[in-house]
Design a protein around this motif. Sequence first.
Motif, mmCIF file in Angstrom:
data_model
loop_
_atom_site.group_PDB
_atom_site.id
_atom_site.type_symbol
_atom_site.label_atom_id
_atom_site.label_comp_id
_atom_site.label_asym_id
_atom_site.label_seq_id
_atom_site.Cartn_x
_atom_site.Cartn_y
_atom_site.Cartn_z
ATOM 1 N N ALA A 142 71.099 53.955 -15.092
ATOM 2 C CA ALA A 142 70.799 52.997 -14.028
ATOM 3 C C ALA A 142 72.081 52.333 -13.513
ATOM 4 O O ALA A 142 72.254 52.152 -12.301
ATOM 5 C CB ALA A 142 69.815 51.943 -14.527
ATOM 6 N N LEU A 143 72.984 51.982 -14.397
ATOM 7 C CA LEU A 143 74.264 51.396 -13.975
ATOM 8 C C LEU A 143 75.074 52.395 -13.139
ATOM 9 O O LEU A 143 75.699 52.027 -12.146
ATOM 10 C CB LEU A 143 75.071 50.936 -15.183
ATOM 11 C CG LEU A 143 74.574 49.670 -15.867
ATOM 12 C CD1 LEU A 143 75.362 49.412 -17.144
ATOM 13 C CD2 LEU A 143 74.675 48.487 -14.932
ATOM 14 N N PHE A 144 75.054 53.650 -13.548
ATOM 15 C CA PHE A 144 75.757 54.689 -12.790
ATOM 16 C C PHE A 144 75.179 54.824 -11.385
ATOM 17 O O PHE A 144 75.920 54.896 -10.397
ATOM 18 C CB PHE A 144 75.670 56.025 -13.529
ATOM 19 C CG PHE A 144 76.222 57.174 -12.750
ATOM 20 C CD1 PHE A 144 77.584 57.337 -12.595
ATOM 21 C CD2 PHE A 144 75.370 58.079 -12.145
ATOM 22 C CE1 PHE A 144 78.096 58.386 -11.851
ATOM 23 C CE2 PHE A 144 75.865 59.135 -11.401
ATOM 24 C CZ PHE A 144 77.233 59.295 -11.260
ATOM 25 N N LEU A 145 73.841 54.823 -11.271
ATOM 26 C CA LEU A 145 73.209 54.918 -9.955
ATOM 27 C C LEU A 145 73.532 53.704 -9.091
ATOM 28 O O LEU A 145 73.810 53.834 -7.899
ATOM 29 C CB LEU A 145 71.695 55.057 -10.094
ATOM 30 C CG LEU A 145 71.180 56.398 -10.586
ATOM 31 C CD1 LEU A 145 69.659 56.359 -10.712
ATOM 32 C CD2 LEU A 145 71.598 57.517 -9.664
ATOM 33 N N LEU A 146 73.514 52.527 -9.684
ATOM 34 C CA LEU A 146 73.824 51.307 -8.948
ATOM 35 C C LEU A 146 75.269 51.325 -8.454
ATOM 36 O O LEU A 146 75.543 50.996 -7.299
ATOM 37 C CB LEU A 146 73.575 50.088 -9.834
ATOM 38 C CG LEU A 146 73.669 48.730 -9.184
ATOM 39 C CD1 LEU A 146 72.617 48.596 -8.088
ATOM 40 C CD2 LEU A 146 73.481 47.646 -10.223
ATOM 41 N N LEU A 147 76.183 51.732 -9.297
ATOM 42 C CA LEU A 147 77.588 51.829 -8.906
ATOM 43 C C LEU A 147 77.777 52.867 -7.802
ATOM 44 O O LEU A 147 78.497 52.630 -6.829
ATOM 45 C CB LEU A 147 78.452 52.179 -10.116
ATOM 46 C CG LEU A 147 79.948 52.279 -9.887
ATOM 47 C CD1 LEU A 147 80.508 50.931 -9.452
ATOM 48 C CD2 LEU A 147 80.638 52.756 -11.141
ATOM 49 N N GLY A 152 76.591 51.479 -4.498
ATOM 50 C CA GLY A 152 77.564 50.525 -3.963
ATOM 51 C C GLY A 152 78.738 51.221 -3.304
ATOM 52 O O GLY A 152 79.187 50.832 -2.223
ATOM 53 N N VAL A 153 79.246 52.263 -3.937
ATOM 54 C CA VAL A 153 80.369 53.015 -3.362
ATOM 55 C C VAL A 153 79.947 53.685 -2.054
ATOM 56 O O VAL A 153 80.684 53.666 -1.062
ATOM 57 C CB VAL A 153 80.891 54.056 -4.381
ATOM 58 C CG1 VAL A 153 81.844 55.038 -3.729
ATOM 59 C CG2 VAL A 153 81.552 53.352 -5.543
ATOM 60 N N ALA A 170 79.998 53.933 3.879
ATOM 61 C CA ALA A 170 79.265 54.014 5.138
ATOM 62 C C ALA A 170 79.683 52.885 6.072
ATOM 63 O O ALA A 170 79.848 53.084 7.268
ATOM 64 C CB ALA A 170 77.763 53.963 4.889
ATOM 65 N N THR A 171 79.865 51.694 5.540
ATOM 66 C CA THR A 171 80.294 50.556 6.354
ATOM 67 C C THR A 171 81.690 50.791 6.896
ATOM 68 O O THR A 171 81.966 50.525 8.058
ATOM 69 C CB THR A 171 80.261 49.264 5.517
ATOM 70 O OG1 THR A 171 78.954 49.105 4.996
ATOM 71 C CG2 THR A 171 80.626 48.059 6.352
ATOM 72 N N ALA A 172 82.561 51.315 6.065
ATOM 73 C CA ALA A 172 83.928 51.557 6.508
ATOM 74 C C ALA A 172 83.978 52.642 7.581
ATOM 75 O O ALA A 172 84.767 52.561 8.518
ATOM 76 C CB ALA A 172 84.794 51.954 5.318
ATOM 77 N N SER A 173 83.134 53.645 7.475
ATOM 78 C CA SER A 173 83.170 54.715 8.469
ATOM 79 C C SER A 173 82.649 54.227 9.816
ATOM 80 O O SER A 173 83.096 54.675 10.860
ATOM 81 C CB SER A 173 82.361 55.921 7.994
ATOM 82 O OG SER A 173 80.993 55.610 7.959
#
Length: 103
Positions: free
Chosen positions: A23-28, A31-32, A37-40
């Motif tokens: 779950a932590l891996f999916l959350l991270l 986020g990435v 997507a925001t930066a693009s």
Amino acid sequence: MGVRVQVKPRLRLTRRGRFVLFALFLLLSAGVIALGATASRAADPPTETVTTVVRPGDTLWSIAGRHFPDHDPVASVETIRRVNRLDGYGIYAGQELILPHDR
């Protein structure tokens, strides 16, 4: 006299521990991806804004019909309202409205 060496047990994860790590891996990862997507979108060149000036007797429906005749008028009116941040449906003559360019 023998020397006793203590061996540390290997780390073993329970089923719950593996789930938490996954779950932590999916959350991270999410986020990435969101940051990427925001930066693009920020790198996109600005597009030219299309506007119209409200004429006497105009309504959002008449403007939507005039500028987007091949589209659903309800969706066009709602998009014009959203783009211009209009709370209601009232507009006045001389008002400048931004028209959605992705139609």
